[in-house]
Design an enzyme around this catalytic site. Sequence first.
Site, PDB file in Angstrom:
ATOM      1  N   ASN A 109      -2.017  -0.236   7.302  1.00  0.00           N
ATOM      2  CA  ASN A 109      -1.486  -1.583   7.554  1.00  0.00           C
ATOM      3  C   ASN A 109      -0.630  -2.151   6.424  1.00  0.00           C
ATOM      4  OD1 ASN A 109      -3.636  -2.105   5.890  1.00  0.00           O
ATOM      5  ND2 ASN A 109      -4.617  -3.607   7.224  1.00  0.00           N
TER       6      ASN A 109
ATOM      7  N   TYR B   3     -12.359  -2.982  -3.518  1.00  0.00           N
ATOM      8  CA  TYR B   3     -12.916  -3.081  -2.163  1.00  0.00           C
ATOM      9  C   TYR B   3     -14.444  -3.029  -2.151  1.00  0.00           C
ATOM     10  CZ  TYR B   3      -8.331  -2.652   0.185  1.00  0.00           C
ATOM     11  OH  TYR B   3      -7.057  -2.870   0.663  1.00  0.00           O
TER      12      TYR B   3
ATOM     13  N   LYS C 117       0.832  -1.205   0.000  1.00  0.00           N
ATOM     14  CA  LYS C 117       0.000   0.000   0.000  1.00  0.00           C
ATOM     15  C   LYS C 117       0.873   1.264   0.000  1.00  0.00           C
ATOM     16  CE  LYS C 117      -3.824  -2.447   2.305  1.00  0.00           C
ATOM     17  NZ  LYS C 117      -4.787  -2.436   3.429  1.00  0.00           N
TER      18      LYS C 117
ATOM     19  N   THR D 185      -5.731  -8.368  10.023  1.00  0.00           N
ATOM     20  CA  THR D 185      -6.085  -7.065   9.455  1.00  0.00           C
ATOM     21  C   THR D 185      -5.613  -5.933  10.358  1.00  0.00           C
ATOM     22  OG1 THR D 185      -8.024  -8.057   8.404  1.00  0.00           O
ATOM     23  CG2 THR D 185      -8.029  -5.653   8.663  1.00  0.00           C
TER      24      THR D 185
ATOM     25  N   ARG E 174      -1.593 -14.898   3.488  1.00  0.00           N
ATOM     26  CA  ARG E 174      -2.387 -14.263   4.554  1.00  0.00           C
ATOM     27  C   ARG E 174      -1.708 -14.475   5.915  1.00  0.00           C
ATOM     28  NH1 ARG E 174      -6.888 -10.757   3.643  1.00  0.00           N
ATOM     29  NH2 ARG E 174      -7.828 -11.590   5.526  1.00  0.00           N
TER      30      ARG E 174
ATOM     31  N   GLU F 140      -9.232 -10.309  -8.199  1.00  0.00           N
ATOM     32  CA  GLU F 140      -8.327  -9.171  -8.020  1.00  0.00           C
ATOM     33  C   GLU F 140      -7.213  -9.149  -9.067  1.00  0.00           C
ATOM     34  OE1 GLU F 140      -7.249  -9.571  -3.884  1.00  0.00           O
ATOM     35  OE2 GLU F 140      -9.286  -9.099  -3.222  1.00  0.00           O
TER      36      GLU F 140
ATOM     37  N   HIS G  76      -1.787  -5.496   1.274  1.00  0.00           N
ATOM     38  CA  HIS G  76      -3.018  -6.222   0.972  1.00  0.00           C
ATOM     39  C   HIS G  76      -2.677  -7.630   0.487  1.00  0.00           C
ATOM     40  CE1 HIS G  76      -6.884  -7.354  -0.811  1.00  0.00           C
ATOM     41  NE2 HIS G  76      -6.170  -7.811  -1.823  1.00  0.00           N
TER      42      HIS G  76
ATOM     43  N   VAL H  86      -4.750  -0.098  11.936  1.00  0.00           N
ATOM     44  CA  VAL H  86      -5.478  -0.816  10.882  1.00  0.00           C
ATOM     45  C   VAL H  86      -5.635   0.041   9.626  1.00  0.00           C
ATOM     46  CG1 VAL H  86      -7.821  -0.183  11.686  1.00  0.00           C
ATOM     47  CG2 VAL H  86      -7.470  -2.321  10.419  1.00  0.00           C
TER      48      VAL H  86
ATOM     49  N   ARG I  99       2.537  -7.345   9.029  1.00  0.00           N
ATOM     50  CA  ARG I  99       1.826  -6.301   9.772  1.00  0.00           C
ATOM     51  C   ARG I  99       2.274  -6.255  11.228  1.00  0.00           C
ATOM     52  NH1 ARG I  99      -3.970  -7.763   6.991  1.00  0.00           N
ATOM     53  NH2 ARG I  99      -3.922  -6.274   5.253  1.00  0.00           N
TER      54      ARG I  99
HETATM   55  P1  GDP Z   1      -7.724  -7.380   5.004  1.00  0.00           P
HETATM   56  O1  GDP Z   1      -8.276  -8.398   4.043  1.00  0.00           O
HETATM   57  O2  GDP Z   1      -6.945  -8.007   6.127  1.00  0.00           O
HETATM   58  O3  GDP Z   1      -6.931  -6.292   4.317  1.00  0.00           O
HETATM   59  O4  GDP Z   1      -8.984  -6.691   5.727  1.00  0.00           O
HETATM   60  P2  GDP Z   1     -10.437  -6.251   5.135  1.00  0.00           P
HETATM   61  O5  GDP Z   1     -10.656  -6.846   3.793  1.00  0.00           O
HETATM   62  O6  GDP Z   1     -11.432  -6.527   6.198  1.00  0.00           O
HETATM   63  O7  GDP Z   1     -10.297  -4.676   5.009  1.00  0.00           O
HETATM   64  C1  GDP Z   1      -9.585  -4.109   3.940  1.00  0.00           C
HETATM   65  C2  GDP Z   1      -8.747  -2.958   4.457  1.00  0.00           C
HETATM   66  O8  GDP Z   1      -9.608  -1.948   4.975  1.00  0.00           O
HETATM   67  C3  GDP Z   1      -7.819  -3.298   5.623  1.00  0.00           C
HETATM   68  O9  GDP Z   1      -6.599  -3.892   5.219  1.00  0.00           O
HETATM   69  C4  GDP Z   1      -7.610  -1.934   6.236  1.00  0.00           C
HETATM   70  O10 GDP Z   1      -6.677  -1.169   5.484  1.00  0.00           O
HETATM   71  C5  GDP Z   1      -8.981  -1.306   6.066  1.00  0.00           C
HETATM   72  N1  GDP Z   1      -9.805  -1.508   7.272  1.00  0.00           N
HETATM   73  C6  GDP Z   1     -10.419  -2.638   7.685  1.00  0.00           C
HETATM   74  N2  GDP Z   1     -11.077  -2.448   8.839  1.00  0.00           N
HETATM   75  C7  GDP Z   1     -10.861  -1.144   9.177  1.00  0.00           C
HETATM   76  C8  GDP Z   1     -11.267  -0.324  10.266  1.00  0.00           C
HETATM   77  O11 GDP Z   1     -11.957  -0.767  11.182  1.00  0.00           O
HETATM   78  N3  GDP Z   1     -10.839   0.979  10.243  1.00  0.00           N
HETATM   79  C9  GDP Z   1     -10.077   1.482   9.246  1.00  0.00           C
HETATM   80  N4  GDP Z   1      -9.695   2.774   9.297  1.00  0.00           N
HETATM   81  N5  GDP Z   1      -9.662   0.745   8.207  1.00  0.00           N
HETATM   82  C10 GDP Z   1     -10.053  -0.556   8.171  1.00  0.00           C
HETATM   83 MG    MG Z   2      -9.711  -8.237   2.566  1.00  0.00          MG
END
Ligand code: GDP
Ligand code: MG
Length: 160
Positions: A123, A60, A20, A102, A96, A137, A126, A120, A113
């Site tokens: 982070n 997303y 990122k 996350t 992962r 993707e 991805h 978060v 991470r």
């Molecule tokens: P990942 O698959 O582990 O990346 O997690 P997700 O698919 O649930 O979310 C995608 C991305 O959104 C995460 O990597 C974070 O950058 C962001 N994100 C997820 N949850 C939160 C949150 O509660 N707050 C904020 N600010 N960003 C979040």
């Molecule tokens: Mg995800």
Amino acid sequence: AYVFQSGWTGVNERTFIAIKPDGVQRRLVGQIVQRFEKKGFKLVGMKLIQATEGLLKEHYTELRSKPFFSGLISYMSSGPVVAMVWQGLDVVKMARKMLGETNPADSLPGTIRGDYCVEVGRNVIHGSDSVESAQREISLWFRENELQCWEDTHSHWIYN
Ligand code: GDP
Ligand code: MG
């Protein structure tokens, strides 16, 4: 539109990984790429790209109703990202694990991470969460001719 390609399984499984904008700014690209290389995965695509909001909203799309969605899109479009495709046995699940959780606060030391970030919303990396997401993707971020098929001359030392 993407077509799910069931041929990419076993040692040919692929995942989409993106460093990122914070990871690029913080000069973590080399360290992160090195972790995937040392693990034994095969790099089949890589580019530095300024993602458009359109691409990121599509990427997303499952999160579009979340309160952090607009912040996520501006974070992800705040600078270039390193988009990559890595290949190998169980690469989706293992990547992962290499990423950690996350939320960096839940990520063990030794994970990307867990080692490189705190919040978060910053982070650094991805990784696709399933083989189906990876296919979706990869076809969203890469053209077919941007992915290389090459012979890995030491695959015998990684797979028995
Ligand atoms: P990942 O698959 O582990 O990346 O997690 P997700 O698919 O649930 O979310 C995608 C991305 O959104 C995460 O990597 C974070 O950058 C962001 N994100 C997820 N949850 C939160 C949150 O509660 N707050 C904020 N600010 N960003 C979040
Ligand atoms: Mg995800």
